[in-house]
Structure formats: C-alpha cells, structure tokens
Design an enzyme around this catalytic site. Structure first.
Site, PDB file in Angstrom:
ATOM      1  N   GLY A 192       0.838  -1.196   0.000  1.00  0.00           N
ATOM      2  CA  GLY A 192       0.000   0.000   0.000  1.00  0.00           C
ATOM      3  C   GLY A 192       0.871   1.244   0.000  1.00  0.00           C
ATOM      4  O   GLY A 192       2.004   1.212   0.496  1.00  0.00           O
ATOM      5  N   GLN A 233       3.345   9.935   0.712  1.00  0.00           N
ATOM      6  CA  GLN A 233       4.630   9.227   0.840  1.00  0.00           C
ATOM      7  C   GLN A 233       5.558   9.496  -0.349  1.00  0.00           C
ATOM      8  O   GLN A 233       6.754   9.249  -0.271  1.00  0.00           O
ATOM      9  CB  GLN A 233       4.402   7.708   0.992  1.00  0.00           C
ATOM     10  CG  GLN A 233       3.725   7.350   2.310  1.00  0.00           C
ATOM     11  CD  GLN A 233       3.507   5.856   2.419  1.00  0.00           C
ATOM     12  OE1 GLN A 233       2.504   5.330   1.962  1.00  0.00           O
ATOM     13  NE2 GLN A 233       4.470   5.158   3.010  1.00  0.00           N
ATOM     14  N   CYS A 291       5.904  -0.160   7.043  1.00  0.00           N
ATOM     15  CA  CYS A 291       5.577   1.007   6.232  1.00  0.00           C
ATOM     16  C   CYS A 291       6.781   1.380   5.378  1.00  0.00           C
ATOM     17  O   CYS A 291       7.910   1.375   5.867  1.00  0.00           O
ATOM     18  CB  CYS A 291       5.219   2.171   7.159  1.00  0.00           C
ATOM     19  SG  CYS A 291       4.781   3.682   6.289  1.00  0.00           S
ATOM     20  N   LEU A 292       6.535   1.707   4.119  1.00  0.00           N
ATOM     21  CA  LEU A 292       7.649   2.060   3.236  1.00  0.00           C
ATOM     22  C   LEU A 292       8.350   3.346   3.706  1.00  0.00           C
ATOM     23  O   LEU A 292       9.495   3.578   3.360  1.00  0.00           O
ATOM     24  CB  LEU A 292       7.156   2.219   1.789  1.00  0.00           C
ATOM     25  CG  LEU A 292       6.627   0.928   1.148  1.00  0.00           C
ATOM     26  CD1 LEU A 292       6.068   1.204  -0.236  1.00  0.00           C
ATOM     27  CD2 LEU A 292       7.721  -0.129   1.084  1.00  0.00           C
ATOM     28  N   HIS A 299      -4.398   1.841   7.783  1.00  0.00           N
ATOM     29  CA  HIS A 299      -3.002   2.301   7.834  1.00  0.00           C
ATOM     30  C   HIS A 299      -2.777   3.408   6.796  1.00  0.00           C
ATOM     31  O   HIS A 299      -2.220   4.456   7.102  1.00  0.00           O
ATOM     32  CB  HIS A 299      -2.066   1.105   7.580  1.00  0.00           C
ATOM     33  CG  HIS A 299      -0.618   1.449   7.416  1.00  0.00           C
ATOM     34  ND1 HIS A 299       0.367   0.954   8.245  1.00  0.00           N
ATOM     35  CD2 HIS A 299       0.025   2.246   6.508  1.00  0.00           C
ATOM     36  CE1 HIS A 299       1.548   1.439   7.856  1.00  0.00           C
ATOM     37  NE2 HIS A 299       1.369   2.216   6.797  1.00  0.00           N
ATOM     38  N   GLU A 300      -3.238   3.169   5.571  1.00  0.00           N
ATOM     39  CA  GLU A 300      -3.028   4.151   4.492  1.00  0.00           C
ATOM     40  C   GLU A 300      -3.840   5.421   4.745  1.00  0.00           C
ATOM     41  O   GLU A 300      -3.370   6.529   4.474  1.00  0.00           O
ATOM     42  CB  GLU A 300      -3.397   3.550   3.128  1.00  0.00           C
ATOM     43  CG  GLU A 300      -2.572   2.340   2.712  1.00  0.00           C
ATOM     44  CD  GLU A 300      -1.071   2.553   2.802  1.00  0.00           C
ATOM     45  OE1 GLU A 300      -0.602   3.686   2.641  1.00  0.00           O
ATOM     46  OE2 GLU A 300      -0.357   1.568   3.070  1.00  0.00           O
ATOM     47  N   HIS A 312      -2.180   7.881   6.894  1.00  0.00           N
ATOM     48  CA  HIS A 312      -1.201   8.733   6.205  1.00  0.00           C
ATOM     49  C   HIS A 312      -1.848  10.034   5.723  1.00  0.00           C
ATOM     50  O   HIS A 312      -1.217  11.085   5.713  1.00  0.00           O
ATOM     51  CB  HIS A 312      -0.616   8.012   4.978  1.00  0.00           C
ATOM     52  CG  HIS A 312       0.496   7.066   5.296  1.00  0.00           C
ATOM     53  ND1 HIS A 312       1.685   7.463   5.865  1.00  0.00           N
ATOM     54  CD2 HIS A 312       0.612   5.732   5.103  1.00  0.00           C
ATOM     55  CE1 HIS A 312       2.486   6.411   6.009  1.00  0.00           C
ATOM     56  NE2 HIS A 312       1.855   5.342   5.561  1.00  0.00           N
TER      57      HIS A 312
END
Ligand code: ZN
Length: 174
Positions: free
Chosen positions: A46, A51, A94-95, A136-137, A140
């Site tokens: 995701g 990001q 997470c990236l 989670h996304e 962000h």
C-alpha cells in the site's frame, strides 16, 4: 509511468494532512500509475500519495499474494463510514518507516466509500488484511504513521534509529 522517491520518517511532509481531490482526471491517473509502480518497485502492499510528497487524498494498494495475478486498487478521497468494535492485531510495516515492524491494534472491519480509478463512487466492506491496510493508508492522509499507535518509548527509539540511518546516508552521499 515512473518511480518516485519515497519519503522516509522523520520528515515534516509525512505529518501533513492531505487535501481532497477535486476531480479524477488523466493527471490524477498518471499520479496513481506512478504510485503503483513505486509501490511494486519498493516492494510494498500500500502507498499513500503523501509518501511520494503529494498531499492529496489518494491511496494505491495490491494485496495479491505471491504467485497470484496483480490486483491493483485505487482509492481517491476514501472515507470510513463505520468500523467494528472488535479489533484485530497485525504486524505492520511502512515504506516510510523502513525495516521496522510492530503489532498494531485496529478495528477488525470497516465500511469505506471512495472514488475509484475512473472516478466512480464505490462502497465496500473491508476485513482482515484489507481492513488493516486501508486504515493504515488512511492514517497517512491525516499525517499519522503506524508508529504513532505505539508507545512513546518505542516510537522515539525507532525515530532515533531512522534519524541515525539518514545521517549516515547523507554522509555517504556527501
Ligand atoms: Zn505506511
């Protein structure tokens, strides 16, 4: 399509609240295509637009398992309509927080509304990994990282390590 640079915490841009998208057009689809390619390249499951430094309420996702055909998904202006009282715990990563994984507790199910790649309104029930990933996304989009759900101690430890790694990288590039 091109791969964009993923912002790594700590970075003030990741704390921004993203703005609603006014129109799903070719320009936005180009952003979503880039985001998907960036996510696959990382690799991750995701990615939110912030990001890659774009403060728009856009998320891409692909929860296909290894060996399965890709299942790219796009969420524009997602909203949570309702969420369950029962919770589920998943080990999240997470990236933007590379190399850290921790258990996070969230509502086990939720119902969401969003615009898809074509700009059509959709409503969907999410559970299991899908529920965790979309929450989670969507965090962000509010400037919240999964580490913000952890204890202060754990969070500051992670941020210290990430800052150290960043400094080391800057030195190597200098
Ligand atoms: Zn993330």
């Amino acid at each position: 399509m091109s791969i964009r640079e993923i912002i790594v915490a700590p970075d003030p841009r990741l704390k921004q609240v993203s703005k609603p998208v006014e129109k799903v057009d070719d320009e936005l689809r180009a952003l979503m295509d880039d985001m998907l390619e960036t996510m696959y390249d990382a690799p991750g499951i995701g990615l939110a637009a912030i990001q890659v430094g774009v403060p728009k309420r856009v998320i891409v996702m692909d929860l296909a398992r290894e060996g399965e055909a890709p299942q790219p998904r796009y969420f524009v202006n997602p909203e949570i309509l309702s969420s369950s009282e029962d919770t589920a715990v998943y080990e999240e990563g997470c990236l933007s927080v590379p190399d850290f994984y921790e258990d996070v507790e969230r509502p086990a199910q939720c119902r969401i509304r969003y615009l898809d790649y074509q700009g059509e309104i959709r409503e969907e029930d999410c559970d299991e990994l899908f529920a965790t990933c979309i929450q989670h996304e969507m965090d962000h989009l509010e400037g919240v990282l999964f580490i913000d759900h952890l204890s202060k101690l754990k969070r500051s430890m992670m941020l210290k390590k990430l800052t150290k790694a960043k400094k080391l990288q800057e030195k190597e590039l200098a």
